[in-house]
Scaffold this active site. Sequence first.
Site, mmCIF file in Angstrom:
data_model
loop_
_atom_site.group_PDB
_atom_site.id
_atom_site.type_symbol
_atom_site.label_atom_id
_atom_site.label_comp_id
_atom_site.label_asym_id
_atom_site.label_seq_id
_atom_site.Cartn_x
_atom_site.Cartn_y
_atom_site.Cartn_z
ATOM 1 C CG ASP A 1 -1.869 1.153 1.291
ATOM 2 O OD1 ASP A 1 -1.685 2.118 0.521
ATOM 3 O OD2 ASP A 1 -2.805 1.100 2.110
ATOM 4 C CD GLU B 1 -0.898 0.801 9.642
ATOM 5 O OE1 GLU B 1 -1.906 1.085 10.351
ATOM 6 O OE2 GLU B 1 -0.841 -0.189 8.914
ATOM 7 C CD GLU C 1 -6.643 -4.274 13.051
ATOM 8 O OE1 GLU C 1 -5.631 -4.671 13.656
ATOM 9 O OE2 GLU C 1 -6.638 -4.008 11.841
ATOM 10 C CG HIS D 1 -4.210 -1.744 3.780
ATOM 11 N ND1 HIS D 1 -3.444 -0.629 4.051
ATOM 12 C CD2 HIS D 1 -4.432 -2.330 4.987
ATOM 13 C CE1 HIS D 1 -3.215 -0.543 5.328
ATOM 14 N NE2 HIS D 1 -3.798 -1.561 5.939
#
Length: 549
Positions: A254, A347, A356, A497
């Site tokens: 990406d 990240e 998440e 992504h």
Amino acid sequence: MSSQANPKHKKVTCNLMSTTNEDYEIEEDWSDDEGAGVWYQQVKCIFTEKLFPSARDYYQFLKHHHSFDIWTLVLVDLNLDFFGYVKLVNYMRVKYQGCDPPTGKELLAVRDQWEDDTFLKPVVEDDLLLQFMIDDGEDDEIEEEMFFDGIYTPKKSNNFSSQDNHDDKLIDTLKAQLQSSENKNRQLTLHLKEANKRIEQMKHFMQDVILKGDIYRPVAACRMEHLEQEEDFEDSGYFGTYSHHDIHAEMLQDKIRTLSYQNAILNNKEAFHDKIVLDVGCGTGILSMFAAKSGAKHVYAVDMSDIAYQAMEIVRENKLEDKITVIKGCIEEVKLPVEKVDIIVSEWMGYFLLYESMLDSVLFATNKWLTLSGIVLPNNCSIMLVAAHDENLFRAQVGYWNDVYGFQMTCIKNASISEASVQVIKPSAIVSDPAEVMQFSLPGVTMKELHYKSEFSLKITKSGKCSAIVGYFDIFFKHGLAYEVSFSTGPFTPPTHWKQTVFFLKNAIDVNEGDMISGYIDCRKNPKDPRSLIVDLTINDTKQSFTIS
């Protein structure tokens, strides 16, 4: 039985090594009935060449006359299964022929010898001792034998109390073993339930991969602060998926994502020069290597998944082991060799930014290790919503279930709509201006503030229909940097992504250019799975609930 004639009575004499001047003669009534099997066939003594009428008679004889108790030896002292018993008998036939019976202590001392699989092979052909099942059923044992002039005469034991005590002890031991087995069985049942639960999660994951061609990031769980309804969950599945190289290839390829980090780090060398850097969730270590190349004094790269082992190899391969230390472990549990760090890079972003819940780990690291003047990269984030309509997409996702080969499937339609869809939306499908519903900076935001509620208005830019609300996020590297970098995951920029998160409406609404759609969003962690999200959207007074999982 064999067709050969067998005498009705046989007399057998046996003298064991420790028995002197005594002959024990057994005269038994051997039945010709079918199925008599091992009970009425001759058994060869392990220690001599003498014969006995049955395995049980033989073992009872050893027990009463030579204190060799096969039941206690096998079930208690050595705790053997059937195969262990077979090995033991064959071993004693080889090693103790012509000797007195060994003690349990002696056999324990040479256990590694008789546990060899070579002793599974019978020493005596058709050895009936190997067919004898050792159990705790001694209540039917024959009484102590005495033999006079070839006549078998039972004799009552004069030591009933001692024998009873022995049997009670054996029974207690067996009960304890049974209780232990039941406890293990309960534990195995719990493990099985957990395994089935994970299989179901993986089934849903693979359905998305197969049907949509996407490799989604997994949904597992993290701990939620001050949440009374939180259910027990653990994170092995989440970190396990990040152990595979495929997901790292997807992220590294990406370019919008990776080049943004590279530019923000390498073009701000004065900010990184001689600084201590912490990389939270380092993956392959790419951000750590950017930081080392930008002049960092040292970088501590932490990751819980097994990809950390590959990161260690990658660091060595690129001769950066003197600049980068990779630590495998959970950021909330690891111990760093320094008290404070100057920069934290990570990240951590997921679908619709907060999916998440990895930001929780970054906030933990920030509160524990970042200096007061330290910076976090990235350090500013915005969550955006925009109205959209794609007729083909809406028909495939929603309308399809209204007529499935002539049948309605409303329950599946409702289930499909309630799950937010992650996919790329064409710019031509957008029918409104975007609206910002959440904005925060790092450091500064708290976990409590990540549960956000916001009113919003969407100005329609194209007449037609609105069948979905599309969510995305923008990322900024700016505070404390001379060279600022940003990127967007919206539909008007090259796809990443992360794609976009699509919330389909149950019913498309007609809109005209210039109209205003009023809305309200409530986004929070799912208490049953805190790495996933629950999003309540109210559009023109109609409320729908969605999950991002």
